[in-house]
Design a protein around this motif. Structure first.
Motif, PDB file in Angstrom:
ATOM      1  N   PRO A  80       0.824  -1.219   0.000  1.00 20.02           N
ATOM      2  CA  PRO A  80       0.000   0.000   0.000  1.00 20.02           C
ATOM      3  C   PRO A  80       0.855   1.264   0.000  1.00 20.02           C
ATOM      4  O   PRO A  80       1.948   1.303   0.580  1.00 20.02           O
ATOM      5  N   VAL A  81       0.346   2.301  -0.648  1.00 19.75           N
ATOM      6  CA  VAL A  81       1.036   3.592  -0.768  1.00 19.75           C
ATOM      7  C   VAL A  81       0.037   4.692  -0.460  1.00 19.75           C
ATOM      8  O   VAL A  81      -1.132   4.613  -0.864  1.00 19.75           O
ATOM      9  N   GLN A  82       0.488   5.740   0.253  1.00 18.35           N
ATOM     10  CA  GLN A  82      -0.362   6.890   0.556  1.00 18.35           C
ATOM     11  C   GLN A  82      -0.204   7.942  -0.535  1.00 18.35           C
ATOM     12  O   GLN A  82       0.905   8.328  -0.887  1.00 18.35           O
ATOM     13  N   THR A  83      -1.323   8.412  -1.057  1.00 17.46           N
ATOM     14  CA  THR A  83      -1.300   9.400  -2.136  1.00 17.46           C
ATOM     15  C   THR A  83      -1.516  10.799  -1.577  1.00 17.46           C
ATOM     16  O   THR A  83      -1.748  10.987  -0.384  1.00 17.46           O
ATOM     17  N   ALA A  84      -1.464  11.775  -2.479  1.00 20.58           N
ATOM     18  CA  ALA A  84      -1.501  13.176  -2.056  1.00 20.58           C
ATOM     19  C   ALA A  84      -2.836  13.581  -1.459  1.00 20.58           C
ATOM     20  O   ALA A  84      -2.905  14.563  -0.717  1.00 20.58           O
ATOM     21  N   ASP A  85      -3.913  12.876  -1.790  1.00 19.19           N
ATOM     22  CA  ASP A  85      -5.211  13.241  -1.223  1.00 19.19           C
ATOM     23  C   ASP A  85      -5.467  12.575   0.118  1.00 19.19           C
ATOM     24  O   ASP A  85      -6.556  12.686   0.682  1.00 19.19           O
ATOM     25  N   GLY A  86      -4.468  11.846   0.623  1.00 17.27           N
ATOM     26  CA  GLY A  86      -4.592  11.229   1.926  1.00 17.27           C
ATOM     27  C   GLY A  86      -5.048   9.786   1.901  1.00 17.27           C
ATOM     28  O   GLY A  86      -5.028   9.126   2.942  1.00 17.27           O
ATOM     29  N   SER A  87      -5.452   9.263   0.760  1.00 20.24           N
ATOM     30  CA  SER A  87      -5.937   7.881   0.687  1.00 20.24           C
ATOM     31  C   SER A  87      -4.762   6.916   0.595  1.00 20.24           C
ATOM     32  O   SER A  87      -3.691   7.256   0.083  1.00 20.24           O
ATOM     33  N   GLN A  88      -4.975   5.692   1.076  1.00 19.32           N
ATOM     34  CA  GLN A  88      -3.961   4.653   1.039  1.00 19.32           C
ATOM     35  C   GLN A  88      -4.490   3.514   0.182  1.00 19.32           C
ATOM     36  O   GLN A  88      -5.521   2.913   0.496  1.00 19.32           O
ATOM     37  N   ILE A  89      -3.764   3.227  -0.889  1.00 18.01           N
ATOM     38  CA  ILE A  89      -4.258   2.271  -1.872  1.00 18.01           C
ATOM     39  C   ILE A  89      -3.178   1.245  -2.163  1.00 18.01           C
ATOM     40  O   ILE A  89      -1.992   1.443  -1.852  1.00 18.01           O
ATOM     41  N   ALA A  90      -3.607   0.128  -2.778  1.00 19.82           N
ATOM     42  CA  ALA A  90      -2.661  -0.912  -3.170  1.00 19.82           C
ATOM     43  C   ALA A  90      -1.840  -0.454  -4.366  1.00 19.82           C
ATOM     44  O   ALA A  90      -2.205   0.468  -5.100  1.00 19.82           O
ATOM     45  N   ALA A  91      -0.698  -1.146  -4.565  1.00 17.92           N
ATOM     46  CA  ALA A  91       0.218  -0.755  -5.646  1.00 17.92           C
ATOM     47  C   ALA A  91      -0.442  -0.881  -7.010  1.00 17.92           C
ATOM     48  O   ALA A  91      -0.237  -0.029  -7.886  1.00 17.92           O
ATOM     49  N   VAL A  92      -1.251  -1.931  -7.208  1.00 12.85           N
ATOM     50  CA  VAL A  92      -1.894  -2.087  -8.507  1.00 12.85           C
ATOM     51  C   VAL A  92      -2.927  -0.985  -8.743  1.00 12.85           C
ATOM     52  O   VAL A  92      -3.112  -0.523  -9.884  1.00 12.85           O
ATOM     53  N   GLU A  93      -3.596  -0.531  -7.691  1.00 17.49           N
ATOM     54  CA  GLU A  93      -4.533   0.586  -7.837  1.00 17.49           C
ATOM     55  C   GLU A  93      -3.788   1.873  -8.160  1.00 17.49           C
ATOM     56  O   GLU A  93      -4.280   2.714  -8.929  1.00 17.49           O
ATOM     57  N   LEU A  94      -2.613   2.019  -7.556  1.00 16.00           N
ATOM     58  CA  LEU A  94      -1.807   3.202  -7.863  1.00 16.00           C
ATOM     59  C   LEU A  94      -1.357   3.175  -9.324  1.00 16.00           C
ATOM     60  O   LEU A  94      -1.373   4.196 -10.010  1.00 16.00           O
ATOM     61  N   GLN A  95      -0.963   1.999  -9.817  1.00 19.00           N
ATOM     62  CA  GLN A  95      -0.603   1.889 -11.228  1.00 19.00           C
ATOM     63  C   GLN A  95      -1.777   2.287 -12.114  1.00 19.00           C
ATOM     64  O   GLN A  95      -1.606   2.991 -13.127  1.00 19.00           O
ATOM     65  N   ALA A  96      -2.964   1.853 -11.728  1.00 16.25           N
ATOM     66  CA  ALA A  96      -4.146   2.182 -12.522  1.00 16.25           C
ATOM     67  C   ALA A  96      -4.417   3.681 -12.507  1.00 16.25           C
ATOM     68  O   ALA A  96      -4.797   4.268 -13.538  1.00 16.25           O
ATOM     69  N   GLN A  97      -4.228   4.335 -11.354  1.00 16.56           N
ATOM     70  CA  GLN A  97      -4.467   5.781 -11.281  1.00 16.56           C
ATOM     71  C   GLN A  97      -3.448   6.546 -12.121  1.00 16.56           C
ATOM     72  O   GLN A  97      -3.801   7.493 -12.832  1.00 16.56           O
ATOM     73  N   ILE A  98      -2.182   6.149 -12.041  1.00 21.63           N
ATOM     74  CA  ILE A  98      -1.159   6.836 -12.836  1.00 21.63           C
ATOM     75  C   ILE A  98      -1.413   6.613 -14.323  1.00 21.63           C
ATOM     76  O   ILE A  98      -1.327   7.548 -15.139  1.00 21.63           O
ATOM     77  N   LEU A  99      -1.731   5.380 -14.682  1.00 22.84           N
ATOM     78  CA  LEU A  99      -2.024   5.092 -16.086  1.00 22.84           C
ATOM     79  C   LEU A  99      -3.258   5.851 -16.554  1.00 22.84           C
ATOM     80  O   LEU A  99      -3.301   6.374 -17.682  1.00 22.84           O
ATOM     81  N   SER A 100      -4.261   5.962 -15.692  1.00 25.45           N
ATOM     82  CA  SER A 100      -5.455   6.730 -16.028  1.00 25.45           C
ATOM     83  C   SER A 100      -5.113   8.205 -16.242  1.00 25.45           C
ATOM     84  O   SER A 100      -5.634   8.852 -17.158  1.00 25.45           O
ATOM     85  N   SER A 101      -4.215   8.740 -15.422  1.00 26.78           N
ATOM     86  CA  SER A 101      -3.785  10.133 -15.598  1.00 26.78           C
ATOM     87  C   SER A 101      -3.074  10.318 -16.930  1.00 26.78           C
ATOM     88  O   SER A 101      -3.267  11.322 -17.624  1.00 26.78           O
ATOM     89  N   LEU A 102      -2.236   9.350 -17.310  1.00 24.55           N
ATOM     90  CA  LEU A 102      -1.540   9.450 -18.598  1.00 24.55           C
ATOM     91  C   LEU A 102      -2.521   9.372 -19.762  1.00 24.55           C
ATOM     92  O   LEU A 102      -2.407  10.121 -20.740  1.00 24.55           O
ATOM     93  N   LEU A 103      -3.480   8.471 -19.663  1.00 26.25           N
ATOM     94  CA  LEU A 103      -4.425   8.314 -20.769  1.00 26.25           C
ATOM     95  C   LEU A 103      -5.346   9.522 -20.911  1.00 26.25           C
ATOM     96  O   LEU A 103      -5.710   9.911 -22.023  1.00 26.25           O
ATOM     97  N   THR A 104      -5.751  10.115 -19.794  1.00 20.11           N
ATOM     98  CA  THR A 104      -6.650  11.279 -19.847  1.00 20.11           C
ATOM     99  C   THR A 104      -5.900  12.598 -19.939  1.00 20.11           C
ATOM    100  O   THR A 104      -6.516  13.647 -20.120  1.00 20.11           O
ATOM    101  N   GLY A 105      -4.585  12.552 -19.806  1.00 26.11           N
ATOM    102  CA  GLY A 105      -3.801  13.789 -19.872  1.00 26.11           C
ATOM    103  C   GLY A 105      -3.828  14.601 -18.595  1.00 26.11           C
ATOM    104  O   GLY A 105      -3.312  15.719 -18.567  1.00 26.11           O
ATOM    105  N   GLU A 106      -4.388  14.066 -17.513  1.00 20.64           N
ATOM    106  CA  GLU A 106      -4.472  14.811 -16.257  1.00 20.64           C
ATOM    107  C   GLU A 106      -3.256  14.508 -15.383  1.00 20.64           C
ATOM    108  O   GLU A 106      -3.360  13.881 -14.338  1.00 20.64           O
ATOM    109  N   VAL A 107      -2.122  14.958 -15.830  1.00 20.59           N
ATOM    110  CA  VAL A 107      -0.884  14.828 -15.066  1.00 20.59           C
ATOM    111  C   VAL A 107      -0.354  16.226 -14.791  1.00 20.59           C
ATOM    112  O   VAL A 107      -0.625  17.179 -15.530  1.00 20.59           O
TER     113      VAL A 107
END
Length: 699
Positions: free
Chosen positions: A334-361
């Protein structure tokens, strides 16, 4: 001897005001730059301190909450392995079972089902930690199924590889046993960098992950050589949409990016592994109340394996599917993100990949530019406080004079507003906490320093003023000495020396008579001796006055608070000593007096004039010598014109035929005052007015 007195008194040279203004300004400017640059340098050097990192984290978390989390990309799906499955039997009892057996053949079957049956576009496998080691069972190579999948679908498969730190160097393991290799050509059929994406999440000092590394130089554990590898998100992005990824990387570069967390209300959909690979359920017996789950054949193409649910297949088709551990599984990392939530590594990969795909980086400004901003805010705050600060000698404090405090605050607000706009509109992350700290600490430190400097300058100015007053009093005392010596010399010349001249003439006459043979009267000699004795006595009296001159060479202490205070004190002393028994009326107005040696000397003369006037009242009209009932003393000023008036209602019982020495002293005092004059008048009502008029010197 001349009747006029020289007035060429020494004056101190004027103070060079520009030096007193420019030099302190340079000093205060140095303090302003010193505090500003000092705090900025200290904050830049301590930027990774946990407290400062936490402050910056809180500021960015507030911005994330204000902007709202990103909308998750519809092209990303997670197949989650949490290690448990709920199976409900015929009764009400529920038993816990393993949802997916972590075998290499199972991962190969899962990948084929996702790529072929579900028609997923890219599959990302977060393999268990034990998979870094090859595995054989007798003559059977257990790695072969997954290696065959990699060889078959190299452009649609990504193997997530976790990095580790060793001697401050990032290392990764190479899945050589999963990579097809040509023994004839001695080379990889599928290079490691083409299928392996690195998982490296570096948290900040507050333990929060903000930035995602898109590529990096890593040390291979197999060859101990450094090689460039892309991150799992960047590699997946490139395989999912090569054109968009190429354009994005060409425009944005491969520098670390800051992603926008999804937040608690938005998440990437997670499909349980048992819905993709339904486990085989074996009946223990006819009518048994329990069921046995056998996940070992969950994704193998064998008899009894049910096909993929069409609804699940529709959710996976043409998507990026990330397979990893979720829930309470030990390898969720698990990793803590900037909004305070703690998520699993695979969920973090999905969020980063989602940011890249949507351009919200989000992209952080270079560290050098961020440090320059801190320096600019620190130094700018100091300079603004100095440039718009009111003069230290202003005594009337109101809000207009304190407006200089608003300039640094306004500058900070302008920068913070601009940084927020950059974050919300263009996704640039500028430092927020450090510039505010640099500005605030510089402002507080500089204001405290200026207060100390102001007090020091005020004390120095007071000391200089005291020294100037002391020099002025000394010059005034010298002027008094000159006047007294001049008056003594004038008295000796006008009295004793004139009498001596008469005696000398008489002696010459007697000598001539003696030469003519005339008989001289002895009484004449006695008369001459008496005259000489009187002359000697008068000279001795004048010399005694000179001897007592040292006690007069000072400024009256009562006059240091002003002429009105000196007059009031003198009258009190006369009344308390019993020298003045009349009723005393006073109208004493404070004068606008300059602090110059000339005025100090003139002020002493005016007080001496009052003493002569009051002395005349006491000597002539105060009972029993007169019938006065009161004396009125008034001091007034109109513009530069001043008047000292002494009024009484008495008449002398036995008036003297002519004015005495006091009137002569009063004449002398009035003559040396600026436009000075005095007169004595008697009114029909029986009042006697003695008035002294003069022009007050300019301030």
């Amino acid at each position: 001897m001349s009747d006029s007195m020289p007035d060429n008194v020494y004056h101190s040279p004027p103070t060079q005001d520009w030096k007193r203004q420019v030099l302190p300004s340079r000093r205060r400017l140095g303090w302003a730059l010193g505090w500003g640059l000092g705090w900025a340098t200290l904050l830049n050097l301590s930027a990774q301190h946990p407290l400062l990192v936490r402050m910056e984290s809180d500021a960015q978390q507030w911005l994330y909450a204000w902007r709202d989390p990103q909308t998750p990309s519809a092209d990303v799906v997670i197949v989650g392995i949490d290690g448990r499955i709920q199976v409900r039997g015929e009764g009400t009892d529920t038993s816990q079972n393993i949802d997916f057996l972590l075998e290499r053949a199972n991962y190969a079957g899962l990948t084929l089902r996702l790529l072929e049956e579900a028609e997923a576009k890219v599959v990302v496998l977060n393999l268990p930690s034990s998979f870094v080691v090859p595995q054989n069972l007798g003559n059977e190579n257990l790695d072969a199924p997954l290696r065959q999948v990699v060889q078959r679908y190299p452009d649609r498969l990504v193997l997530a590889t976790r990095s580790s730190e060793s001697f401050r160097r990032a290392e990764i393991s190479i899945y050589n046993h999963f990579l097809p290799f040509s023994s004839l050509r001695l080379e990889y059929l599928v290079p490691p960098e083409h299928v392996q994406g690195v998982v490296q999440y570096r948290v900040d000092g507050a333990g929060i992950l903000r930035k995602a590394q898109l590529r990096g130089l890593y040390l291979r554990r197999d060859s101990q050589e450094e090689q460039m590898f892309a991150s799992v998100e960047a590699l997946t992005f490139a395989k999912f949409n090569p054109e968009q990824a190429s354009r994005w990387f060409r425009e944005q570069g491969l520098e670390p990016v800051q992603f926008n967390p999804l937040g608690a209300n938005h998440s990437i959909p997670i499909i349980p592994i048992e819905q993709v690979c339904p486990p085989v359920i074996l009946q223990a017996g006819s009518g048994a109340a329990s069921q046995i789950v056998n996940p070992s054949q969950a994704c193998l193409s064998s008899e009894g394996i049910p096909p993929l649910d069409p609804e699940i297949a529709a959710q996976l088709r043409d998507k990026v599917v990330l397979v990893g551990f979720v829930g309470g599984y030990p390898e969720t990392f698990p990793v803590q993100t900037a909004d305070g939530s703690q998520i699993a590594a695979v969920e973090l990969q999905a969020q980063i990949l989602s940011s890249l795909l949507t351009g919200e980086v989000y992209r952080s400004v270079p560290s050098g530019l961020a440090a320059f901003v801190v320096v600019l805010m620190g130094g700018g705050t100091g300079l603004l406080l100095m440039l718009y600060r009111p003069h230290l000698r202003l005594t009337h404090q109101d809000w207009k004079q304190q407006r200089f405090l608003l300039w640094p605050v306004l500058g900070l607000l302008v920068y913070e507003s601009w940084a927020v706009a950059q974050f919300l509109l263009w996704r640039w992350v500028w430092p927020l906490a450090l510039p505010a700290l640099a500005s605030g600490l510089t402002g507080v430190s500089l204001l405290l320093t200026l207060i100390i400097l102001q007090n020091q300058e005020r004390l120095l100015a007071q000391q200089q003023e005291l020294d100037r007053l002391r020099r002025a009093e000394q010059e005034a005392a010298i002027d008094q000495a000159r006047k007294l010596l001049y008056r003594v010399a004038t008295d000796i010349h006008d009295r004793e020396l004139q009498d001596l001249k008469v005696v000398m003439d008489n002696l010459e006459s007697l000598q001539w008579q003696q030469q003519q043979g005339k008989e001289l009267n002895p009484a004449t000699y006695d008369q001459l001796l008496e005259q000489l004795e009187g002359i000697g006595r008068g000279i001795r009296d004048q010399l005694n006055d000179v001897r007592t001159l040292a006690t007069k060479l000072r400024i009256s202490p009562s006059l240091r608070e002003g002429l009105h205070r000196g007059i009031d004190t003198y009258l009190d002393e006369l009344v308390q000593s019993g020298g003045l028994t009349l009723s005393v009326e006073r109208q004493l107005q404070p004068l606008n007096e300059p602090n110059t040696s000339e005025w100090f000397d003139q002020r002493e003369d005016i007080l001496r004039f009052l003493r002569e006037a009051i002395g005349n009242v006491i000597a002539h009209v105060q009972p029993p010598k007169g019938d006065a009932s009161f004396v009125n003393v008034s001091l007034m000023q109109t513009d530069h014109h001043c008047c000292l008036r002494v009024v009484n209602d008495g008449v002398e019982h036995a008036p003297s035929p002519s004015g005495g020495y006091g009137s002569k002293a009063m004449n002398t005092i009035a003559r040396y005052l600026p436009k000075g004059s005095w007169h004595r008048t008697h009114t029909p009502e029986g009042y006697t007015h003695v008035e002294l008029h003069w022009e007050m010197p300019s301030l």
